[in-house]
Design an enzyme around this catalytic site. Structure first.
Site, PDB file in Angstrom:
ATOM      1  N   ASP A 171      32.903  44.182  39.061  1.00  0.00           N
ATOM      2  CA  ASP A 171      31.832  44.480  40.011  1.00  0.00           C
ATOM      3  C   ASP A 171      31.904  45.815  40.761  1.00  0.00           C
ATOM      4  OD1 ASP A 171      31.764  41.911  39.113  1.00  0.00           O
ATOM      5  OD2 ASP A 171      31.842  40.957  41.065  1.00  0.00           O
ATOM      6  N   GLU A 407      43.740  35.305  41.999  1.00  0.00           N
ATOM      7  CA  GLU A 407      42.650  35.972  41.279  1.00  0.00           C
ATOM      8  C   GLU A 407      43.091  37.367  40.808  1.00  0.00           C
ATOM      9  OE1 GLU A 407      39.248  36.257  43.823  1.00  0.00           O
ATOM     10  OE2 GLU A 407      37.870  36.876  42.226  1.00  0.00           O
TER      11      GLU A 407
HETATM   12  C1  9WN Z   1      29.978  37.865  40.716  1.00  0.00           C
HETATM   13  C2  9WN Z   1      34.000  34.583  38.685  1.00  0.00           C
HETATM   14  C3  9WN Z   1      33.543  36.020  38.786  1.00  0.00           C
HETATM   15  C4  9WN Z   1      34.084  36.897  37.642  1.00  0.00           C
HETATM   16  C5  9WN Z   1      33.838  38.372  37.871  1.00  0.00           C
HETATM   17  C6  9WN Z   1      34.352  38.739  39.262  1.00  0.00           C
HETATM   18  C7  9WN Z   1      33.698  37.874  40.333  1.00  0.00           C
HETATM   19  C8  9WN Z   1      31.386  37.401  41.151  1.00  0.00           C
HETATM   20  C9  9WN Z   1      31.545  37.577  42.645  1.00  0.00           C
HETATM   21  O1  9WN Z   1      33.946  36.515  40.054  1.00  0.00           O
HETATM   22  O2  9WN Z   1      32.310  38.186  40.378  1.00  0.00           O
HETATM   23  O3  9WN Z   1      29.774  37.555  39.363  1.00  0.00           O
HETATM   24  O4  9WN Z   1      30.895  36.821  43.378  1.00  0.00           O
HETATM   25  O5  9WN Z   1      32.283  38.454  43.098  1.00  0.00           O
HETATM   26  O6  9WN Z   1      34.142  40.083  39.527  1.00  0.00           O
HETATM   27  O7  9WN Z   1      34.462  39.134  36.878  1.00  0.00           O
HETATM   28  O8  9WN Z   1      33.498  36.518  36.435  1.00  0.00           O
HETATM   29  O9  9WN Z   1      35.394  34.533  38.590  1.00  0.00           O
END
Ligand code: 9WN
Length: 434
Positions: A171, A407
């Site tokens: 992101d 994470e």
């Molecule tokens: C938005 C779920 C996801 C991962 C992504 C990570 C994070 C989400 C957020 O979490 O993104 O999709 O709300 O920050 O960046 O890679 O799939 O783990």
């Protein structure tokens, strides 16, 4: 504690996050189903529970859009109100392509699924059962890949664009800064919204409010265009070719060829896709002076000269030529991304750590991520860079053992950040152990 007991711990993390239909990335922070997370999670399950691995991908593909897009989130209808943005914001029901019986987001994520499905087959002792599943999945995978080559391939050269930083899975990567900065927040109207993530996790470890405003501005633009790809393409200020996304697609194209072969289906289309993406990536994204693949700003028609771990991902997709691979290894194994025996440095951080704005704790702006390192490990093995591969494997196992199933991790001290009990960290740890 012997490694085996950590495997039990990892399995407990997945059990905790399993809701009977799929595995959420994290109960508190991400309480729905996420697209590429489920791919990595299925790879972990494939080592000890084929049924769950299959179920994980089945529930995701049940929510596939009619045009083939696989949404980045499939929402749990019974668990709304804890995440932002949710269905009331995405409003994907206004699209003629969104599925009838599922609530989803309106963007996608790196397509790791064919790769994961092949792993389920390879790791299972019940090939007959997995073959039945592959027969169900194959047309859906073809539909997904065809969506990319028909809808996201404007120059017809196999370079697939993404239109939101969330689609990259990385992101707030520094890679996207120069493109996002073009969205001038003093000039555009962003709908009101309230974040939820920064109340759960220390905001120091999450994207900034300005980032979120731009993310939401883009979602609003998609809604206004009723999720019509052609219209979005002409209006969206963020149209980029991501080396990670295209490398993952390449790895999955390759897996699709193998799955077609297993099923006795035609593999020519997948082969064509594989060749066109790989060739164009080598020609357009590679920088020989630096020894890395860059993202590409489709609107400005130029490489985005920001060095992140995404730039090494062509090793995973088998895209890099031999000489390119040697240069990638050289840069990857330097003070920028941790040398093999460097002190106070774990695995491969997400961003060149010699850069001024490198952060050891902020999300995709420096910390170590297990899925990225796992894919790089596969890539290093593939190109027979044995020493670096072994070193990486050791670190991927070491981080969760010493610091927990977090994470992401501090690249200098290993401290865990973001949410605890994170699914893909546990799943890929299991995969490496077996
Ligand atoms: C938005 C779920 C996801 C991962 C992504 C990570 C994070 C989400 C957020 O979490 O993104 O999709 O709300 O920050 O960046 O890679 O799939 O783990």
């Amino acid at each position: 504690m012997p490694l085996k007991q950590y495997i039990q711990k990892a399995k407990r993390v997945l059990d905790k996050n399993w809701n009977g239909r799929y595995t959420v990335p994290s109960v508190n922070l991400y309480p729905h189903q996420w697209n590429w997370d489920s791919g990595f999670i299925a790879i972990g399950y494939s080592r000890y529970n084929t049924d769950r691995a299959i179920q994980e991908l089945k529930s995701l593909f049940d929510a596939q859009w009619k045009n083939g897009m696989l949404p980045h989130i499939v929402f749990d209808k019974n668990n709304l109100g804890k995440y932002f943005p949710e269905p009331d914001f995405w409003k994907t029901e206004i699209s003629k392509y969104s599925p009838e019986n599922h609530l989803t987001s309106g963007i996608t994520q790196p397509p790791i699924h064919a790769f994961a499905a092949l792993k389920i087959y390879e790791n299972s002792s019940d090939k007959g059962k997995v073959k039945d599943f592959l027969r169900w999945l194959f047309p859906r995978l073809m539909k997904l890949h065809r969506y990319f080559y028909l809808e996201r391939n404007p120059d017809d050269n196999g370079l697939i664009y993404i239109r939101h930083p969330w689609e990259s899975g990385m992101d707030n990567s520094p890679m996207w800064d120069p493109v996002l900065e073009k969205i001038d927040l003093s000039q555009v109207k962003v709908p009101d919204f309230i974040r939820k993530d920064d109340k759960i996790i220390n905001p120091e470890q999450r994207p900034k409010d300005e980032d979120y405003k731009r993310y939401i501005y883009l979602v609003d633009l998609f809604r206004k265009n009723r999720y019509e790809e052609r219209k979005i393409f002409h209006e969206c200020p963020f149209i980029v070719i991501d080396p990670l996304f295209n490398s993952v697609l390449s790895a999955s194209n390759e897996a699709l060829i193998k799955i077609a072969d297993i099923l006795g289906e035609d593999y020519k289309q997948a082969e064509e896709w594989y060749l066109s993406t790989a060739r164009s990536m080598r020609d357009t994204l590679y920088d020989g002076n630096k020894g890395i693949f860059y993202a590409y700003d489709y609107i400005e028609k130029k490489q985005i000269k920001v060095e992140t771990s995404a730039g090494f991902m062509p090793l995973f997709g088998g895209v890099a030529s031999h000489s390119q691979a040697l240069k990638l290894l050289e840069y990857m194994n330097s003070a920028s991304f941790c040398e093999i025996h460097e002190e106070n440095c774990f695995a491969i951080p997400n961003y060149d750590k010699t850069k001024k704005d490198f952060s050891t704790k902020n999300y995709w702006r420096g910390p170590v991520w297990i899925n990225i390192n796992w894919m790089l490990f596969q890539g290093l093995k593939r190109y027979r860079f044995k020493q670096k591969a072994e070193h990486l494997e050791k670190t991927i196992l070491e981080l969760p053992v010493r610091f927990g199933f977090y994470e992401y991790f501090d690249s200098r001290y290993g401290t865990g950040y973001g949410t605890e009990d994170f699914s893909w960290t546990a799943a890929l740890f299991i995969d490496l152990y077996y």
